[in-house]
Every structure is written in C-alpha cells, then in structure tokens.
Design an enzyme around this catalytic site. Structure first.
Site, PDB file in Angstrom:
ATOM      1  N   ASN A   8      34.670  38.607  30.894  1.00  0.00           N
ATOM      2  CA  ASN A   8      34.403  39.824  32.110  1.00  0.00           C
ATOM      3  C   ASN A   8      36.281  39.715  31.945  1.00  0.00           C
ATOM      4  O   ASN A   8      36.615  39.559  32.548  1.00  0.00           O
ATOM      5  CB  ASN A   8      34.101  39.476  33.876  1.00  0.00           C
ATOM      6  CG  ASN A   8      34.463  40.612  34.592  1.00  0.00           C
ATOM      7  OD1 ASN A   8      35.055  42.093  34.035  1.00  0.00           O
ATOM      8  ND2 ASN A   8      34.239  40.776  35.680  1.00  0.00           N
ATOM      9  N   LYS A  10      38.002  42.340  33.401  1.00  0.00           N
ATOM     10  CA  LYS A  10      37.728  42.979  34.792  1.00  0.00           C
ATOM     11  C   LYS A  10      38.751  44.714  33.849  1.00  0.00           C
ATOM     12  O   LYS A  10      38.681  45.121  32.845  1.00  0.00           O
ATOM     13  CB  LYS A  10      38.565  42.383  35.660  1.00  0.00           C
ATOM     14  CG  LYS A  10      37.689  41.553  35.752  1.00  0.00           C
ATOM     15  CD  LYS A  10      38.177  40.932  37.333  1.00  0.00           C
ATOM     16  CE  LYS A  10      36.866  39.708  37.413  1.00  0.00           C
ATOM     17  NZ  LYS A  10      37.128  38.455  39.053  1.00  0.00           N
ATOM     18  N   HIS A  94      28.372  43.580  40.973  1.00  0.00           N
ATOM     19  CA  HIS A  94      29.918  41.838  41.205  1.00  0.00           C
ATOM     20  C   HIS A  94      30.564  42.261  41.828  1.00  0.00           C
ATOM     21  O   HIS A  94      30.391  43.196  42.551  1.00  0.00           O
ATOM     22  CB  HIS A  94      31.242  42.581  39.658  1.00  0.00           C
ATOM     23  CG  HIS A  94      32.294  40.832  39.267  1.00  0.00           C
ATOM     24  ND1 HIS A  94      33.538  41.657  40.226  1.00  0.00           N
ATOM     25  CD2 HIS A  94      32.396  40.340  38.777  1.00  0.00           C
ATOM     26  CE1 HIS A  94      33.988  40.306  40.213  1.00  0.00           C
ATOM     27  NE2 HIS A  94      33.479  39.691  39.103  1.00  0.00           N
ATOM     28  N   GLU A  96      33.584  42.146  43.496  1.00  0.00           N
ATOM     29  CA  GLU A  96      34.254  43.332  43.527  1.00  0.00           C
ATOM     30  C   GLU A  96      34.222  44.415  43.719  1.00  0.00           C
ATOM     31  O   GLU A  96      34.079  45.469  44.048  1.00  0.00           O
ATOM     32  CB  GLU A  96      35.387  43.674  42.533  1.00  0.00           C
ATOM     33  CG  GLU A  96      36.605  42.134  42.386  1.00  0.00           C
ATOM     34  CD  GLU A  96      36.886  41.393  40.791  1.00  0.00           C
ATOM     35  OE1 GLU A  96      36.074  42.106  39.910  1.00  0.00           O
ATOM     36  OE2 GLU A  96      37.435  40.220  41.415  1.00  0.00           O
ATOM     37  N   GLU A 166      29.155  33.939  42.303  1.00  0.00           N
ATOM     38  CA  GLU A 166      30.341  33.603  42.008  1.00  0.00           C
ATOM     39  C   GLU A 166      30.472  34.098  43.546  1.00  0.00           C
ATOM     40  O   GLU A 166      31.054  34.762  44.238  1.00  0.00           O
ATOM     41  CB  GLU A 166      31.033  35.388  42.009  1.00  0.00           C
ATOM     42  CG  GLU A 166      30.604  34.956  40.059  1.00  0.00           C
ATOM     43  CD  GLU A 166      30.969  36.485  39.800  1.00  0.00           C
ATOM     44  OE1 GLU A 166      32.272  35.317  38.131  1.00  0.00           O
ATOM     45  OE2 GLU A 166      31.765  37.601  39.439  1.00  0.00           O
ATOM     46  N   GLY A 172      39.328  34.489  41.500  1.00  0.00           N
ATOM     47  CA  GLY A 172      40.396  34.615  41.359  1.00  0.00           C
ATOM     48  C   GLY A 172      41.490  34.191  42.097  1.00  0.00           C
ATOM     49  O   GLY A 172      42.318  34.352  41.956  1.00  0.00           O
ATOM     50  N   SER A 212      36.972  31.110  38.993  1.00  0.00           N
ATOM     51  CA  SER A 212      37.813  29.835  39.045  1.00  0.00           C
ATOM     52  C   SER A 212      37.806  29.139  37.659  1.00  0.00           C
ATOM     53  O   SER A 212      38.170  28.068  37.827  1.00  0.00           O
ATOM     54  CB  SER A 212      38.786  29.612  39.886  1.00  0.00           C
ATOM     55  OG  SER A 212      39.297  30.509  40.962  1.00  0.00           O
TER      56      SER A 212
END
Ligand code: 13P
Length: 249
Positions: A8, A10, A94, A96, A166, A172, A212
C-alpha cells in the site's frame, strides 16, 4: 492458498518513482512464485503502473473507491473505473480512511458490495486503536468492524474477499504486533468466518496482517497458521525491501 503480499503505497511517490518502483517489483517477481504480489499506487498513477507491470504477474490494486457506479460524485472513482485501468484489487476501510477521513462500517460495507459486483477483490481492513487494546476491547472492536463492514456478504462472495488486520497502533510506528498478538486476532477473525459461514468457506479467506511489516519481521508473522499474507506500507516503497518480505512468504 497462495499468501498475498500487498504494498500500500498510500499518498507517496510521483509518476516517475511509481513507475520505477513498479518495475523494480516486477523485475524480482519471478523469484517469488510462492506468493502473490500486489501493489496499490495512488490512483492517478494506476495506468502508468499497470503498463510497468505488464506481463510480470504482479497484481494491481487501488487504495479506495466509491460505491456508486457513476454520476454526480465529484472527486470519486467507481469500481468499474478501477477495473478499466487494470485493477484486480481494491483496499477498503483502511484505518487512515476510517480515522482521518471518517469512513464508517456502513460506508465500507457499501463499497465492499459494489466492488464484488464489479468483479474487484476487496481487501477489507479492520483494526483496533491503542486505547481500545489497552481497555481490553480488541475482540469486540474487530467483531463490530467485521459484522458492519461485511454485512450481507454471501458464502460465495466471502470466498472472493481478503481481510486485513491492521492494529492502528502498529501502523507507521515501527511497533509491530508480536506474532502471538497478531495470530490471536487472526484466529478470532477465522472463528467469526466459521460462525457466519462454515469451516470450508472460512478456510478460503486470506487474512493479511499489516502494521510495520519489514523483511526482517515478516518470516515469523507469516509462519502463523492464520496469517495468510501482509499489507505493507512504508516497507513497500523500496522494491528490494518489499521483495524481501515476499521471500519470507
Ligand atoms: P506500515 O507498514 O507503514 O506500518 O503501514 C501499514 C499499512 O497501513 C498498510 O496498509
């Protein structure tokens, strides 16, 4: 089932670096036939990346879509548009998008149904916040997101879906879930699938871990019985590192 190693990207890269990264992944793909490789670039670079991947066997995916087929939805993209530029997959829900852009389980559910209807494979993401984990709510959060995001999905459709776990605190941050922490949630997700469908259908669904993941920790994660691949952010932006994760699969 082949493990799925998905990148991904992003909101990273520009056109030239997206094409270079895709070529780097495509160039190494033949050495990693024991996994399926997928890259998900920013939507504006999908066509360029599709060209760079041609003939490599590396799949193409988008990072989001809208559930409507067409019409007055300024700025949105439909499943058919994504298919038209060569996507086989689309990431949905996702963290985010859920936490920065306010996407709800109900919205993710509409998108999931629309992606399936258009012949795209949805990668439906779930995951708890740090505060939810610390309050002992992980299993309840995962159940709520599973039930809300995957409402109304038939047994035949569930076979075409990928789920990604996730944990938000691992995205991240460099703070990867331990293989045991990840496997516990993946096993819960498998149980939810068995409860709703049956063992046979549940066994066909790939459940990816994301948060990660790097070449150095992928092996122990992918060795867990219910971890069937990885959804990789930062480490997917370097072809060598991404292929290193594929090598661990
Ligand atoms: P990182 O691998 O950068 O933690 O991101 C994970 C992720 O969000 C993939 O979708």
């Amino acid at each position: 089932m082949l493990p799925l190693i998905a990148g991904n990207w992003k909101m990273n890269t520009d056109r030239a670096s997206a094409v270079a990264l895709a070529k780097g992944v495509a160039g190494g793909a033949a050495l990693h036939k024991q996994v399926e490789l997928l890259v998900c670039p920013p939507a504006v670079y999908l066509s360029s990346v599709a060209e760079a991947l041609a003939g490599s066997g590396v799949a193409l995916g988008a990072q989001n879509m809208y559930h409507e087929a067409n019409g007055a939805f300024t700025g949105e993209l439909s499943a058919a548009m994504l298919k038209d530029v060569g996507c086989q997959y689309v990431i949905l829900g996702h963290s985010e998008r859920r936490h920065i852009l306010g996407e709800t389980d109900a919205a993710v559910n509409k998108k999931t149904l629309a992606s399936l209807a258009a012949g795209l494979v949805p990668i439906v993401c779930v995951g708890e916040l740090l505060a939810e984990r610390e309050a002992g709510q992980t299993a309840a959060v995962i159940r709520r997101q599973f039930e809300g995001s995957l409402a109304g999905i038939s047994a035949e459709e569930i076979e075409k879906i990928v789920i990604a776990y996730e944990p938000v605190w691992a995205i991240g941050t460099g703070k990867v879930a331990t293989p045991e922490q990840a496997e516990e949630v993946h096993a819960d997700l498998r149980k939810l699938l068995i409860e709703r469908y049956n063992e046979r259908f549940a066994a066909t669904v790939r459940i990816l871990y994301g948060g990660s993941v790097k070449a150095s920790n992928a092996g122990e994660l992918l060795a867990q019985p219910n971890i069937n691949g990885a959804l990789v952010g930062g480490a997917s932006l370097k072809a060598e590192e991404f292929l290193g994760i594929a090598a661990a699969g």
